[in-house]
Scaffold this active site. Sequence first.
Site, PDB file in Angstrom:
ATOM      1  N   LYS A   1      17.817  85.153  28.285  1.00 19.03           N
ATOM      2  CA  LYS A   1      16.581  85.244  27.488  1.00 19.03           C
ATOM      3  C   LYS A   1      15.638  86.293  28.078  1.00 19.03           C
ATOM      4  O   LYS A   1      15.427  86.346  29.289  1.00 19.03           O
ATOM      5  CB  LYS A   1      15.885  83.873  27.416  1.00 19.03           C
ATOM      6  CG  LYS A   1      14.676  83.888  26.489  1.00 19.03           C
ATOM      7  CD  LYS A   1      14.299  82.505  26.024  1.00 19.03           C
ATOM      8  CE  LYS A   1      13.065  82.519  25.147  1.00 19.03           C
ATOM      9  NZ  LYS A   1      13.276  83.235  23.882  1.00 19.03           N
TER      10      LYS A   1
ATOM     11  N   HIS B   1      15.266  78.085  29.700  1.00 19.05           N
ATOM     12  CA  HIS B   1      16.271  78.723  28.838  1.00 19.05           C
ATOM     13  C   HIS B   1      17.354  79.389  29.682  1.00 19.05           C
ATOM     14  O   HIS B   1      17.164  79.640  30.862  1.00 19.05           O
ATOM     15  CB  HIS B   1      15.622  79.780  27.938  1.00 19.05           C
ATOM     16  CG  HIS B   1      14.883  79.196  26.776  1.00 19.05           C
ATOM     17  ND1 HIS B   1      13.581  78.784  26.865  1.00 19.05           N
ATOM     18  CD2 HIS B   1      15.269  78.951  25.483  1.00 19.05           C
ATOM     19  CE1 HIS B   1      13.186  78.307  25.689  1.00 19.05           C
ATOM     20  NE2 HIS B   1      14.191  78.391  24.831  1.00 19.05           N
TER      21      HIS B   1
HETATM   22  N1  LIG Z   1      13.158  80.686  16.170  1.00 24.71           N
HETATM   23  C1  LIG Z   1      14.232  80.034  16.629  1.00 24.71           C
HETATM   24  O1  LIG Z   1      14.538  78.897  16.227  1.00 24.71           O
HETATM   25  C2  LIG Z   1      15.112  80.720  17.630  1.00 24.71           C
HETATM   26  C3  LIG Z   1      14.788  81.991  18.024  1.00 24.71           C
HETATM   27  N2  LIG Z   1      15.609  82.684  18.854  1.00 24.71           N
HETATM   28  C4  LIG Z   1      15.224  84.072  19.098  1.00 24.71           C
HETATM   29  O2  LIG Z   1      16.126  84.922  18.394  1.00 24.71           O
HETATM   30  C5  LIG Z   1      16.249  86.158  19.069  1.00 24.71           C
HETATM   31  C6  LIG Z   1      17.721  86.466  19.321  1.00 24.71           C
HETATM   32  O3  LIG Z   1      18.270  85.528  20.208  1.00 24.71           O
HETATM   33  P1  LIG Z   1      19.824  85.561  20.613  1.00 24.71           P
HETATM   34  O4  LIG Z   1      20.676  85.424  19.398  1.00 24.71           O
HETATM   35  O5  LIG Z   1      19.967  84.594  21.720  1.00 24.71           O
HETATM   36  O6  LIG Z   1      19.937  87.047  21.205  1.00 24.71           O
HETATM   37  P2  LIG Z   1      21.176  88.046  21.191  1.00 24.71           P
HETATM   38  O7  LIG Z   1      20.822  89.160  22.110  1.00 24.71           O
HETATM   39  O8  LIG Z   1      22.444  87.274  21.433  1.00 24.71           O
HETATM   40  O9  LIG Z   1      21.211  88.586  19.671  1.00 24.71           O
HETATM   41  C7  LIG Z   1      20.396  89.580  19.144  1.00 24.71           C
HETATM   42  C8  LIG Z   1      21.276  90.493  18.321  1.00 24.71           C
HETATM   43  O10 LIG Z   1      20.467  91.432  17.626  1.00 24.71           O
HETATM   44  C9  LIG Z   1      21.095  92.696  17.764  1.00 24.71           C
HETATM   45  N3  LIG Z   1      20.163  93.785  17.515  1.00 24.71           N
HETATM   46  C10 LIG Z   1      19.278  94.349  18.363  1.00 24.71           C
HETATM   47  N4  LIG Z   1      18.610  95.366  17.744  1.00 24.71           N
HETATM   48  C11 LIG Z   1      19.131  95.450  16.492  1.00 24.71           C
HETATM   49  C12 LIG Z   1      18.890  96.314  15.382  1.00 24.71           C
HETATM   50  N5  LIG Z   1      17.977  97.288  15.432  1.00 24.71           N
HETATM   51  N6  LIG Z   1      19.633  96.130  14.269  1.00 24.71           N
HETATM   52  C13 LIG Z   1      20.546  95.148  14.193  1.00 24.71           C
HETATM   53  N7  LIG Z   1      20.822  94.300  15.207  1.00 24.71           N
HETATM   54  C14 LIG Z   1      20.122  94.444  16.344  1.00 24.71           C
HETATM   55  C15 LIG Z   1      21.647  92.679  19.183  1.00 24.71           C
HETATM   56  O11 LIG Z   1      22.595  93.700  19.387  1.00 24.71           O
HETATM   57  P3  LIG Z   1      22.878  94.266  20.884  1.00 24.71           P
HETATM   58  O12 LIG Z   1      23.218  93.082  21.726  1.00 24.71           O
HETATM   59  O13 LIG Z   1      24.017  95.190  20.683  1.00 24.71           O
HETATM   60  O14 LIG Z   1      21.621  94.952  21.301  1.00 24.71           O
HETATM   61  C16 LIG Z   1      22.262  91.279  19.212  1.00 24.71           C
HETATM   62  O15 LIG Z   1      23.534  91.249  18.641  1.00 24.71           O
HETATM   63  C17 LIG Z   1      15.391  86.023  20.339  1.00 24.71           C
HETATM   64  O16 LIG Z   1      14.120  86.557  20.093  1.00 24.71           O
HETATM   65  C18 LIG Z   1      15.296  84.514  20.532  1.00 24.71           C
HETATM   66  O17 LIG Z   1      14.187  84.113  21.274  1.00 24.71           O
HETATM   67  C19 LIG Z   1      16.754  82.161  19.339  1.00 24.71           C
HETATM   68  C20 LIG Z   1      17.114  80.890  18.999  1.00 24.71           C
HETATM   69  C21 LIG Z   1      16.318  80.059  18.109  1.00 24.71           C
HETATM   70  O1  LIG Z   2      16.073  82.713  23.158  1.00 27.79           O
HETATM   71  C1  LIG Z   2      16.492  81.570  22.873  1.00 27.79           C
HETATM   72  O2  LIG Z   2      17.631  81.194  23.138  1.00 27.79           O
HETATM   73  C2  LIG Z   2      15.589  80.656  22.163  1.00 27.79           C
HETATM   74  N1  LIG Z   2      14.457  81.148  21.722  1.00 27.79           N
HETATM   75  C3  LIG Z   2      13.457  80.458  20.999  1.00 27.79           C
HETATM   76  C4  LIG Z   2      12.177  80.448  21.799  1.00 27.79           C
HETATM   77  O3  LIG Z   2      11.789  81.501  22.342  1.00 27.79           O
HETATM   78  O4  LIG Z   2      11.532  79.398  21.872  1.00 27.79           O
HETATM   79  C5  LIG Z   2      13.904  79.131  20.476  1.00 27.79           C
HETATM   80  C6  LIG Z   2      14.872  78.381  21.336  1.00 27.79           C
HETATM   81  O5  LIG Z   2      14.189  77.700  22.333  1.00 27.79           O
HETATM   82  C7  LIG Z   2      15.988  79.267  21.883  1.00 27.79           C
END
Ligand SMILES: NC(=O)C1=CN([C@@H]2O[C@H](COP(=O)(O)OP(=O)(O)OC[C@H]3O[C@@H](n4cnc5c(N)ncnc54)[C@H](OP(=O)(O)O)[C@@H]3O)[C@@H](O)[C@H]2O)C=CC1
Ligand SMILES: O=C(O)C1=N[C@H](C(=O)O)C[C@H](O)C1
Length: 273
Positions: free
Chosen positions: A165, A161
């Site tokens: 991450k 990743h």
């Molecule tokens: N299941 C799936 O298909 C996928 C899962 N994921 C998962 O999703 C999650 C997020 O990934 P990603 O978008 O890359 O991460 P980012 O850090 O880009 O986004 C997370 C967001 O959540 C915000 N946040 C944190 N705490 C709070 C809160 N208490 N209230 C509101 N907002 C909050 C962060 O703000 P700030 O940056 O200001 O702290 C940030 O804007 C990870 O756990 C990732 O592994 C990702 C892709 C696919």
């Molecule tokens: O953090 C990410 O970006 C992603 N998180 C998920 C994971 O932990 O598997 C899904 C995807 O691979 C992207």
Amino acid sequence: MADTREMGLVVVGAGGRMGQALIRAIHATPGLCLSGAVERTGSPLIGRDASAHAGLEASGIKITDDPLPAFAAAQGVLDFTTPAATVEFAGYAAQAGIAHIIGTTGCSDEDEVRIKAAARHAPIVKSGNMSLGVNLLAGLVKKAAEALPAEDFDIEILEMHHRHKVDAPSGTALLLGAAAAEGREINLSENSVRSRDGHTGARQTGTIGFATLRGGSVVGDHSVILAGTGERITLSHQAEDRTIFARGAVRAALWAHGRKPGLYSMLDVLGLN
Ligand SMILES: NC(=O)C1=CN([C@@H]2O[C@H](COP(=O)(O)OP(=O)(O)OC[C@H]3O[C@@H](n4cnc5c(N)ncnc54)[C@H](OP(=O)(O)O)[C@@H]3O)[C@@H](O)[C@H]2O)C=CC1
Ligand SMILES: O=C(O)C1=N[C@H](C(=O)O)C[C@H](O)C1
């Protein structure tokens, strides 16, 4: 003004990588509308137009740090944030009785217990990967693990990743590990090797190994390697764009809307269970 026949969705973590992809997916999906956007208190994004921040035309939905009114006015919430935030949002979604779609990874066992408790009051769809491809791959991994004897074929899961991450192994790697463990009829946590360093000794038969790479802008690469003597099978998935996860999440929201409380997976949503 939102069409009252549309399903209104709140995106929490609206300014994040996935938050922005989710907002674009909502706008592209008939029958859905963005009804709220939430970020953490102190975020510089508070007050910004959520759709404009996601690269679209302004929708008038301003990013707020107050989830309760946003949840009260919505039919569902899309949540790709952090484990602590997700546990808190699960409580609010349960109170409001609305569908909660959780993509957040890295949740502890304690977090999972609290999410399960919230699912007694509202439908929750939770998956470490919301893409169609990975969920299909999980079925193939289960079949391969079932067919190939543990004495002859070792299972190793490799993931890579982007540099931002924060959790490892990825939620997807664990999901694929769970599929392999199910195929072998073993308990994953009792049989997994999450890291190796130094003099580890020889590989123990029947274990499932994990290896993690981090760097650059890689959206998400996963390989499940079934290594035998003299031959090797590799089942892989490469995510090229976050749209695949966002599309899965909005599909899950439409599926969960009006469904009875419970903890569901993407396999339920996709009819692959
Ligand atoms: N299941 C799936 O298909 C996928 C899962 N994921 C998962 O999703 C999650 C997020 O990934 P990603 O978008 O890359 O991460 P980012 O850090 O880009 O986004 C997370 C967001 O959540 C915000 N946040 C944190 N705490 C709070 C809160 N208490 N209230 C509101 N907002 C909050 C962060 O703000 P700030 O940056 O200001 O702290 C940030 O804007 C990870 O756990 C990732 O592994 C990702 C892709 C696919
Ligand atoms: O953090 C990410 O970006 C992603 N998180 C998920 C994971 O932990 O598997 C899904 C995807 O691979 C992207």
